[in-house]
Design an enzyme around this catalytic site. Structure first.
Site, PDB file in Angstrom:
ATOM      1  N   HIS A 151       5.290  25.998  40.668  1.00  0.00           N
ATOM      2  CA  HIS A 151       6.626  26.602  40.718  1.00  0.00           C
ATOM      3  C   HIS A 151       7.328  26.277  42.040  1.00  0.00           C
ATOM      4  O   HIS A 151       8.149  27.044  42.511  1.00  0.00           O
ATOM      5  CB  HIS A 151       6.573  28.134  40.558  1.00  0.00           C
ATOM      6  CG  HIS A 151       5.702  28.587  39.433  1.00  0.00           C
ATOM      7  ND1 HIS A 151       6.172  28.799  38.163  1.00  0.00           N
ATOM      8  CD2 HIS A 151       4.365  28.832  39.392  1.00  0.00           C
ATOM      9  CE1 HIS A 151       5.168  29.174  37.384  1.00  0.00           C
ATOM     10  NE2 HIS A 151       4.057  29.198  38.096  1.00  0.00           N
ATOM     11  N   SER A 272      25.088   7.864  54.849  1.00  0.00           N
ATOM     12  CA  SER A 272      26.364   8.464  54.451  1.00  0.00           C
ATOM     13  C   SER A 272      27.496   7.724  55.133  1.00  0.00           C
ATOM     14  O   SER A 272      27.362   7.269  56.269  1.00  0.00           O
ATOM     15  CB  SER A 272      26.372   9.940  54.884  1.00  0.00           C
ATOM     16  OG  SER A 272      27.690  10.399  55.026  1.00  0.00           O
ATOM     17  N   LYS A 278      22.677  10.907  58.603  1.00  0.00           N
ATOM     18  CA  LYS A 278      22.042  10.915  57.288  1.00  0.00           C
ATOM     19  C   LYS A 278      21.096   9.755  57.034  1.00  0.00           C
ATOM     20  O   LYS A 278      21.365   8.602  57.389  1.00  0.00           O
ATOM     21  CB  LYS A 278      23.113  10.912  56.197  1.00  0.00           C
ATOM     22  CG  LYS A 278      23.810  12.232  56.093  1.00  0.00           C
ATOM     23  CD  LYS A 278      22.883  13.263  55.492  1.00  0.00           C
ATOM     24  CE  LYS A 278      23.426  13.739  54.178  1.00  0.00           C
ATOM     25  NZ  LYS A 278      22.413  14.431  53.420  1.00  0.00           N
ATOM     26  N   GLU A 285      16.357   8.743  44.111  1.00  0.00           N
ATOM     27  CA  GLU A 285      17.217   9.534  43.215  1.00  0.00           C
ATOM     28  C   GLU A 285      17.584   8.719  41.980  1.00  0.00           C
ATOM     29  O   GLU A 285      17.601   9.231  40.858  1.00  0.00           O
ATOM     30  CB  GLU A 285      18.478   9.986  43.960  1.00  0.00           C
ATOM     31  CG  GLU A 285      18.161  11.041  45.018  1.00  0.00           C
ATOM     32  CD  GLU A 285      19.329  11.330  45.947  1.00  0.00           C
ATOM     33  OE1 GLU A 285      19.324  12.397  46.570  1.00  0.00           O
ATOM     34  OE2 GLU A 285      20.238  10.488  46.077  1.00  0.00           O
TER      35      GLU A 285
END
Ligand code: ARG
Length: 492
Positions: A151, A272, A278, A285
């Protein structure tokens, strides 16, 4: 070229709508080889003279060397364009015989089978490399203790290698599935013709051998109508990319500042346009997204073939783009994640710090009570749960930092006869290292088990590599033989 009955030519818009030319580029090479094998067989069976065969083969060799010379404008698909090319180059008398005892219906599925056969070998090889990369990384992190999660909450102490090996096992099952599909793909449909075979004497086994197939798809309706082997392949890829998605997701989470367990190499990170600090895991992804895309490719294919009547229907043409797409997407995803795994930095200190301040040792402590005090597990669960509750209320104090007085009051409340000092000792001794050492069951994250798993996975992947190389060599060998047969006819 095919319009013998219709008097009018196809409407331009309809032609564009019908055309599969764009996706046919991926099967052109196979269409040429299939046409060469078919023509050689036709000659051997007495349907083409040596002169006619020579002309057809010479045009096909030209097409192979200069595929951009094939005129594609105005044709429905690459099969029509290639036949038109041969006829234009060598004349109707020879070229017009190439399509004897053949249909686009057996031809297209032949080409796709050859393409997917190669794709399976490529995906298997890429997958073998990925598994090797994952196992190599596991070897380097056998003792990197870290929390494991259920979880997404800290659950038990594990090691980074234990996660990696879990991926390797899942990927090995993906390999097993893929390796099996090959046998069902590697069967020749050629000679099934449009749906019911031919009254001309042809030798289907001969073309199958010339093209490196293990056997033929015997029933001519089955050969032209069935796409189940492709569905199975796409299903295998969908399952595989969902495994990749899980790996990607773990890495994305662990590379956040909050976790900081791993750091992706710069080469595998994006940034970024606005925020200079970043370092984003965009490639990972996208792997998550690719799992969805490959799944949707499978669903498209299933939707198209479900309940189609037996015999070729043009719907089947639209199976090709998602099928080829699933192959290409999966191959890309495997290669990206392979590189990402091999180059990622493991932050062992950060992992250990998280493990040593974690309540993930709670179950180990309860099991010590079971072992040492012969306590029912349920009672031990209650005591340790109550200890965690106290510690958590004190600003998430680690269990080892509890006062004796806390332990005394928990034991009193639970009405158990355990000496507070004894319990204190069990708690204090339960470091992440001790936890891993104590975990004895087969397949758990202790060092010995990690080493066993590494050994068996390494052996398993090298066996597959031998099989993949043998299959690749067999396909290449049959293409080389076909090439030699073509040359022999062209030189005679
Ligand atoms: N372009 C077609 C495909 O990709 C080839 C087969 C066409 N056959 C037919 N009977 N219209 O499936």
């Amino acid at each position: 070229m095919y319009r013998s009955r219709p008097k009018d030519k196809l409407d331009d818009h309809v032609l564009r709508f019908l055309s599969s030319m764009q996706h046919d580029q991926a099967i052109l090479y196979y269409d040429i080889l299939g046409s060469e094998a078919h023509s050689i067989m036709l000659h051997e069976m007495g349907h083409l003279t040596s002169g006619e065969l020579e002309k057809i083969l010479s045009a096909l060799e030209d097409a192979k060397k200069n595929p951009n010379r094939i005129e594609t404008e105005g044709y429905e698909d690459i099969h029509e364009a290639l036949e038109a090319f041969v006829i234009k180059k060598e004349g109707m008398n020879a070229g017009g015989k190439m399509h004897t005892a053949r249909s686009r219906n057996d031809q297209v599925v032949l080409d796709i089978r050859m393409k997917i056969r190669d794709d399976i070998n490529d995906v298997c090889a890429a997958l073998a490399s990925l598994i090797e990369g994952v196992v190599q990384k596991a070897k380097e992190s056998k003792q990197a203790a870290m929390p494991m999660y259920t979880h997404l909450q800290q659950a038990q102490i594990g090691t980074f290698s234990h996660f990696l090996l879990s991926y390797a096992y899942a990927l090995m099952r993906d390999m097993e599935r893929l390796y099996l599909v090959y046998q069902r793909v590697n069967q020749s449909p050629l000679g099934a013709c449009a749906i019911g075979g031919s009254s001309l004497s042809i030798d289907r086994k001969r073309t199958a051998i010339l093209l490196g197939f293990d056997s033929i798809v015997r029933n001519s309706i089955d050969a032209t109508s069935s796409r189940d082997a492709f569905l199975e392949y796409a299903a295998t890829l969908a399952i595989m990319t969902s495994t990749l998605g899980r790996i990607a997701e773990d890495f994305i989470i662990w590379s956040t500042t909050e976790f900081g367990y791993i750091e992706l190499a710069d080469r595998y990170s994006s940034t970024s346009s606005a925020m200079p600090q970043k370092k984003n895991p965009d490639p990972l992804e996208l792997i998550r997204a690719k799992a969805a895309i490959v799944t949707s490719d499978l669903v498209s294919m299933l939707g198209i073939v479900k309940a189609l009547p037996s015999g070729y229907s043009r719907d089947l043409q639209d199976v090709k783009p998602p099928l080829l797409g699933a192959s290409a997407t999966t191959l890309d995803a495997i290669r990206v994640i392979d590189g990402a795994v091999r180059t990622l930095k493991v932050n062992k200190e950060r992992m250990r710090q998280a493990a040593s301040t974690s309540y993930a040792i709670a179950l180990d402590i309860a099991e010590q009570l079971v072992m040492k005090k012969k306590m029912p597990f349920r009672a031990a669960h209650k005591i340790v749960g109550a200890l965690v509750d106290v510690a958590a209320s004190k600003d998430n104090l680690p269990l080892a930092k509890l006062q004796v007085s806390d332990i005394v009051s928990v034991l009193k409340a639970q009405k158990v006869n355990v000496k507070p000092d004894e319990l204190m000792k069990i708690i204090k001794e339960m470091t992440p290292e001790k936890s891993l050492e104590a975990r004895k069951s087969t397949g758990s994250p202790n060092l010995k088990e990690q080493e066993e798993m590494i050994k068996s996975l390494s052996q398993g992947v090298s066996n597959y590599k031998i099989g993949i190389q043998r299959r690749t060599r067999m396909v290449q060998g049959s293409f080389d033989n076909l090439g030699r047969a073509v040359m022999k006819y062209l030189q005679s």
